[in-house]
Design a protein around this motif. Sequence first.
Motif, PDB file in Angstrom:
ATOM      1  N   ARG A   1       0.824  -1.216   0.000  1.00 53.35           N
ATOM      2  CA  ARG A   1       0.000   0.000   0.000  1.00 53.35           C
ATOM      3  C   ARG A   1       0.854   1.261   0.000  1.00 53.35           C
ATOM      4  O   ARG A   1       0.519   2.251  -0.671  1.00 53.35           O
ATOM      5  N   LEU A   2       1.958   1.261   0.763  1.00 54.64           N
ATOM      6  CA  LEU A   2       2.814   2.444   0.815  1.00 54.64           C
ATOM      7  C   LEU A   2       3.504   2.711  -0.510  1.00 54.64           C
ATOM      8  O   LEU A   2       3.675   3.867  -0.919  1.00 54.64           O
ATOM      9  N   THR A   3       3.921   1.659  -1.188  1.00 56.52           N
ATOM     10  CA  THR A   3       4.623   1.814  -2.466  1.00 56.52           C
ATOM     11  C   THR A   3       3.673   1.781  -3.660  1.00 56.52           C
ATOM     12  O   THR A   3       4.132   1.836  -4.811  1.00 56.52           O
ATOM     13  N   LYS A   4       2.355   1.650  -3.384  1.00 56.03           N
ATOM     14  CA  LYS A   4       1.338   1.620  -4.443  1.00 56.03           C
ATOM     15  C   LYS A   4       1.630   0.522  -5.459  1.00 56.03           C
ATOM     16  O   LYS A   4       1.588   0.730  -6.672  1.00 56.03           O
ATOM     17  N   THR A   5       1.948  -0.650  -4.942  1.00 55.85           N
ATOM     18  CA  THR A   5       2.249  -1.803  -5.802  1.00 55.85           C
ATOM     19  C   THR A   5       1.245  -2.919  -5.584  1.00 55.85           C
ATOM     20  O   THR A   5       1.571  -4.104  -5.734  1.00 55.85           O
ATOM     21  N   THR A   6      -0.006  -2.568  -5.236  1.00 55.14           N
ATOM     22  CA  THR A   6      -1.052  -3.562  -5.055  1.00 55.14           C
ATOM     23  C   THR A   6      -1.452  -4.143  -6.405  1.00 55.14           C
ATOM     24  O   THR A   6      -1.619  -3.411  -7.377  1.00 55.14           O
ATOM     25  N   SER A   7      -1.594  -5.444  -6.473  1.00 57.55           N
ATOM     26  CA  SER A   7      -1.996  -6.100  -7.713  1.00 57.55           C
ATOM     27  C   SER A   7      -2.823  -7.331  -7.374  1.00 57.55           C
ATOM     28  O   SER A   7      -2.768  -7.851  -6.254  1.00 57.55           O
ATOM     29  N   GLN A   8      -3.590  -7.809  -8.360  1.00 56.05           N
ATOM     30  CA  GLN A   8      -4.376  -9.013  -8.156  1.00 56.05           C
ATOM     31  C   GLN A   8      -3.479 -10.223  -7.938  1.00 56.05           C
ATOM     32  O   GLN A   8      -3.806 -11.130  -7.174  1.00 56.05           O
ATOM     33  N   PHE A   9      -2.324 -10.240  -8.604  1.00 56.06           N
ATOM     34  CA  PHE A   9      -1.362 -11.324  -8.396  1.00 56.06           C
ATOM     35  C   PHE A   9      -0.916 -11.368  -6.939  1.00 56.06           C
ATOM     36  O   PHE A   9      -0.837 -12.436  -6.326  1.00 56.06           O
ATOM     37  N   GLY A  10      -0.615 -10.201  -6.361  1.00 55.29           N
ATOM     38  CA  GLY A  10      -0.198 -10.155  -4.964  1.00 55.29           C
ATOM     39  C   GLY A  10      -1.296 -10.600  -4.019  1.00 55.29           C
ATOM     40  O   GLY A  10      -1.022 -11.281  -3.018  1.00 55.29           O
TER      41      GLY A  10
END
Length: 285
Positions: A78-87
């Motif tokens: 969330r902090l790095t804005k790297t949320t993905s469906q894969f994650g």
Amino acid sequence: MRRRHGSDAGRGPRRRKWQELRQQPRRGIFLLPSLLTTGNLFCGFLALVLASQQRYTEAAISIFVGMLMDMLDGKVARLTKTTSQFGVELDSLADMVSFGVAPAFVLYSMALAPLGRTAWLGAFLFVICGALRLARFNVYAGVTDKRYFVGLPIPAAAGAVASVVLLLGTDDIPRWLGAAIAAGTYLVAILMVTTFRYYSFKEIDFARRRPAGMLILVVLGVLIVATHPQWFLFLLFFAYALSGPTRPLWARRRDAAAVAAPAGSPPALPADREPRDTTERDRRI
């Protein structure tokens, strides 16, 4: 008949966040949160290996380390804005191993094996309820109130199991205690699929100014943990597990106290919502 105005005329029903991620997949993976999730999965596998070698205390510690990894990967994403469906999917699979299969196997190997079929069915119930809990969380993510979890979260259930393992250590477990542990396993498993609400602690602002006495309480808490970590973790996780079923009782009592407040006094905000700034506090006064 409702009319749609402006740019809303061509829009369909509101889509959930996970649906948008699924329809717009990204190529590649984000390395840092995926590494933390992989570390969580490794801790679950390590707990299985240690339990097979009858090193139950170390297996419980491995589960707690996996919980730390699980907390960090979501916050980092969330902090790095790297949320993905894969994650999201990878995190659920890792949680299923680290907080579903591993705690059940550790507890079965340590305490439930001598009790026969009823005990190992309790261990399997823990696994299947954990899977259902994760599936429900993924489906309703972004729809429910973020302040609360619906049902006991699977990391908290795994923490309750691991705290029991740490508390018992390598002592021989009498049959009556094994039966009590089996009953507790059934209870924790069922709490995961109930609709009791558990506070998520997601709205706690650690950057906000606190009274100076709060520092003393934190230091005392650290000293208690360092002195008796087994008892502290046991009481902490089981108090949280019981907070869901008992929440209607103390919530009703709190609401009754708010209704019985003297006339002319400012209305009290709910306990899970504090005024965010002095302007809102002034408006209440």
